[in-house]
Design a protein around this motif. Structure first.
Motif, PDB file in Angstrom:
ATOM      1  N   THR A   8      -4.041  15.942 -10.977  1.00 59.18           N
ATOM      2  CA  THR A   8      -4.006  15.949  -9.669  1.00 59.18           C
ATOM      3  C   THR A   8      -2.776  16.632  -9.268  1.00 59.18           C
ATOM      4  OG1 THR A   8      -3.168  13.769  -9.252  1.00 59.18           O
ATOM      5  CG2 THR A   8      -5.604  14.069  -9.187  1.00 59.18           C
ATOM      6  N   LEU A   9      -1.887  16.822  -9.869  1.00 56.23           N
ATOM      7  CA  LEU A   9      -0.509  17.463  -9.510  1.00 56.23           C
ATOM      8  C   LEU A   9      -0.784  18.752  -8.861  1.00 56.23           C
ATOM      9  CD1 LEU A   9       2.651  17.227  -9.824  1.00 56.23           C
ATOM     10  CD2 LEU A   9       2.448  18.342 -11.992  1.00 56.23           C
ATOM     11  N   GLY A  10      -0.289  19.121  -7.726  1.00 51.28           N
ATOM     12  CA  GLY A  10      -0.554  20.510  -7.048  1.00 51.28           C
ATOM     13  C   GLY A  10      -1.814  20.554  -6.316  1.00 51.28           C
ATOM     14  N   GLY A  11      -2.693  19.423  -6.427  1.00 52.31           N
ATOM     15  CA  GLY A  11      -4.110  19.682  -5.905  1.00 52.31           C
ATOM     16  C   GLY A  11      -3.923  20.253  -4.513  1.00 52.31           C
ATOM     17  N   GLY A  12      -4.728  21.122  -4.034  1.00 52.56           N
ATOM     18  CA  GLY A  12      -4.695  21.730  -2.688  1.00 52.56           C
ATOM     19  C   GLY A  12      -3.799  22.573  -2.256  1.00 52.56           C
ATOM     20  N   VAL A  13      -2.659  22.761  -3.309  1.00 54.92           N
ATOM     21  CA  VAL A  13      -1.460  23.504  -3.007  1.00 54.92           C
ATOM     22  C   VAL A  13      -1.170  24.398  -3.978  1.00 54.92           C
ATOM     23  CG1 VAL A  13       0.951  23.276  -2.278  1.00 54.92           C
ATOM     24  CG2 VAL A  13      -0.413  21.523  -1.812  1.00 54.92           C
ATOM     25  N   VAL A  14      -1.530  24.310  -5.319  1.00 52.99           N
ATOM     26  CA  VAL A  14      -1.029  25.257  -6.307  1.00 52.99           C
ATOM     27  C   VAL A  14      -2.437  25.640  -6.954  1.00 52.99           C
ATOM     28  CG1 VAL A  14       0.089  25.309  -8.543  1.00 52.99           C
ATOM     29  CG2 VAL A  14       1.094  23.835  -6.770  1.00 52.99           C
ATOM     30  N   ALA A  15      -2.572  26.959  -7.416  1.00 54.75           N
ATOM     31  CA  ALA A  15      -3.373  27.509  -7.874  1.00 54.75           C
ATOM     32  C   ALA A  15      -2.895  28.504  -9.224  1.00 54.75           C
ATOM     33  CB  ALA A  15      -4.323  28.238  -7.207  1.00 54.75           C
ATOM     34  N   TYR A  16      -3.677  28.909 -10.169  1.00 57.73           N
ATOM     35  CA  TYR A  16      -3.280  29.838 -11.194  1.00 57.73           C
ATOM     36  C   TYR A  16      -4.630  30.660 -11.266  1.00 57.73           C
ATOM     37  CZ  TYR A  16      -6.358  26.946 -14.375  1.00 57.73           C
ATOM     38  OH  TYR A  16      -7.065  26.274 -15.196  1.00 57.73           O
ATOM     39  N   ILE A  17      -4.213  31.921 -11.929  1.00 62.42           N
ATOM     40  CA  ILE A  17      -5.165  33.001 -12.055  1.00 62.42           C
ATOM     41  C   ILE A  17      -5.329  33.382 -13.793  1.00 62.42           C
ATOM     42  CG2 ILE A  17      -5.537  35.464 -11.691  1.00 62.42           C
ATOM     43  CD1 ILE A  17      -3.975  35.365  -9.084  1.00 62.42           C
ATOM     44  N   LYS A  18      -6.544  33.471 -14.180  1.00 61.11           N
ATOM     45  CA  LYS A  18      -6.914  33.479 -15.492  1.00 61.11           C
ATOM     46  C   LYS A  18      -7.627  34.780 -15.818  1.00 61.11           C
ATOM     47  CE  LYS A  18      -9.000  30.877 -19.327  1.00 61.11           C
ATOM     48  NZ  LYS A  18      -9.600  29.502 -19.627  1.00 61.11           N
ATOM     49  N   THR A  19      -7.253  35.363 -16.810  1.00 58.21           N
ATOM     50  CA  THR A  19      -8.139  36.804 -17.181  1.00 58.21           C
ATOM     51  C   THR A  19      -9.261  36.280 -17.928  1.00 58.21           C
ATOM     52  OG1 THR A  19      -6.204  38.108 -17.110  1.00 58.21           O
ATOM     53  CG2 THR A  19      -7.936  38.958 -18.166  1.00 58.21           C
ATOM     54  N   GLY A  49      -8.129  22.873 -12.778  1.00 58.53           N
ATOM     55  CA  GLY A  49      -8.654  23.658 -13.467  1.00 58.53           C
ATOM     56  C   GLY A  49     -10.028  23.939 -12.757  1.00 58.53           C
ATOM     57  N   THR A  50     -10.409  23.322 -11.519  1.00 59.42           N
ATOM     58  CA  THR A  50     -11.528  24.013 -10.771  1.00 59.42           C
ATOM     59  C   THR A  50     -11.626  25.362 -10.608  1.00 59.42           C
ATOM     60  OG1 THR A  50     -11.696  21.639  -9.976  1.00 59.42           O
ATOM     61  CG2 THR A  50     -13.079  23.443  -8.983  1.00 59.42           C
ATOM     62  N   PRO A  51     -12.817  26.071 -10.880  1.00 57.33           N
ATOM     63  CA  PRO A  51     -12.773  27.488 -10.636  1.00 57.33           C
ATOM     64  C   PRO A  51     -12.839  27.620  -9.121  1.00 57.33           C
ATOM     65  CG  PRO A  51     -14.461  26.789 -12.228  1.00 57.33           C
ATOM     66  CD  PRO A  51     -13.694  25.520 -11.918  1.00 57.33           C
ATOM     67  N   LEU A  52     -12.296  28.652  -8.340  1.00 52.24           N
ATOM     68  CA  LEU A  52     -12.281  28.659  -7.014  1.00 52.24           C
ATOM     69  C   LEU A  52     -12.927  30.182  -6.772  1.00 52.24           C
ATOM     70  CD1 LEU A  52      -8.741  27.326  -5.698  1.00 52.24           C
ATOM     71  CD2 LEU A  52     -11.154  26.299  -5.964  1.00 52.24           C
ATOM     72  N   ALA A  53     -12.726  31.256  -7.380  1.00 58.74           N
ATOM     73  CA  ALA A  53     -13.222  32.422  -7.050  1.00 58.74           C
ATOM     74  C   ALA A  53     -13.187  33.222  -8.604  1.00 58.74           C
ATOM     75  CB  ALA A  53     -12.215  33.155  -6.013  1.00 58.74           C
ATOM     76  N   LEU A  54     -14.142  34.484  -8.374  1.00 59.27           N
ATOM     77  CA  LEU A  54     -13.930  35.227  -9.618  1.00 59.27           C
ATOM     78  C   LEU A  54     -14.080  36.936  -9.051  1.00 59.27           C
ATOM     79  CD1 LEU A  54     -14.512  35.789 -12.453  1.00 59.27           C
ATOM     80  CD2 LEU A  54     -16.848  35.962 -12.214  1.00 59.27           C
ATOM     81  N   THR A  55     -13.126  37.564  -9.355  1.00 63.59           N
ATOM     82  CA  THR A  55     -12.736  38.905  -8.702  1.00 63.59           C
ATOM     83  C   THR A  55     -12.653  39.939  -9.986  1.00 63.59           C
ATOM     84  OG1 THR A  55     -10.368  38.808  -8.827  1.00 63.59           O
ATOM     85  CG2 THR A  55     -11.757  37.890  -6.960  1.00 63.59           C
ATOM     86  N   ASP A  56     -12.746  41.198  -9.465  1.00 63.26           N
ATOM     87  CA  ASP A  56     -12.637  42.234 -10.523  1.00 63.26           C
ATOM     88  C   ASP A  56     -11.166  42.816 -10.550  1.00 63.26           C
ATOM     89  OD1 ASP A  56     -12.816  43.447  -8.082  1.00 63.26           O
ATOM     90  OD2 ASP A  56     -13.722  45.253  -8.725  1.00 63.26           O
ATOM     91  N   THR A  57     -10.145  42.138  -9.909  1.00 68.41           N
ATOM     92  CA  THR A  57      -8.906  42.764  -9.700  1.00 68.41           C
ATOM     93  C   THR A  57      -7.807  41.497  -9.568  1.00 68.41           C
ATOM     94  OG1 THR A  57      -8.680  43.246  -7.603  1.00 68.41           O
ATOM     95  CG2 THR A  57      -9.370  44.884  -8.914  1.00 68.41           C
ATOM     96  N   ARG A  58      -6.708  41.305 -10.373  1.00 70.46           N
ATOM     97  CA  ARG A  58      -5.734  40.501 -10.098  1.00 70.46           C
ATOM     98  C   ARG A  58      -5.240  40.357  -8.757  1.00 70.46           C
ATOM     99  NH1 ARG A  58      -2.463  37.013 -12.944  1.00 70.46           N
ATOM    100  NH2 ARG A  58      -0.318  37.095 -11.960  1.00 70.46           N
ATOM    101  N   GLN A  59      -5.095  41.349  -7.985  1.00 67.90           N
ATOM    102  CA  GLN A  59      -4.719  41.676  -6.564  1.00 67.90           C
ATOM    103  C   GLN A  59      -5.701  40.785  -5.798  1.00 67.90           C
ATOM    104  OE1 GLN A  59      -1.833  42.148  -7.000  1.00 67.90           O
ATOM    105  NE2 GLN A  59      -1.528  43.163  -5.115  1.00 67.90           N
ATOM    106  N   ALA A  60      -6.974  41.059  -6.021  1.00 65.82           N
ATOM    107  CA  ALA A  60      -8.104  40.372  -5.332  1.00 65.82           C
ATOM    108  C   ALA A  60      -8.062  38.830  -5.477  1.00 65.82           C
ATOM    109  CB  ALA A  60      -9.652  40.805  -5.678  1.00 65.82           C
TER     110      ALA A  60
END
Length: 76
Positions: A8-19, A49-60
């Motif tokens: 739960t650390l960072g819940g609602g505040v922190v996210a990460y991007i995965k390729t 680790g909950t997936p929030l969005a899927l995009t075709d670019t890192r910028q998106a």
């Protein structure tokens, strides 16, 4: 720190991007159909680790994080 506290650390505040490959994205986002094979996609995940969005670019993916007022953490 317990496993639950870490999750739960960072819940609602922190996210990460995965390729992801298209195959990995299809497994993670099973409702999305017709992903082209052989391309990389970028998924935005909540700190737990909950997936929030899927995009075709890192910028998106970064744009989604900014729109949701999330800080992007570097994960190695």
């Amino acid at each position: 720190m317990t496993e639950h506290e870490l999750a739960t650390l960072g819940g609602g505040v922190v996210a990460y991007i995965k390729t992801l490959t298209a195959d990995e994205a299809s497994r993670m986002f099973p409702t999305i159909e017709g992903l082209p094979k052989g391309i990389n996609l970028f998924s935005l995940h909540a700190a737990d680790g909950t997936p929030l969005a899927l995009t075709d670019t890192r910028q998106a993916a970064i744009g989604h994080a900014i729109d949701d007022d999330l800080e992007i953490a570097s994960v190695h």
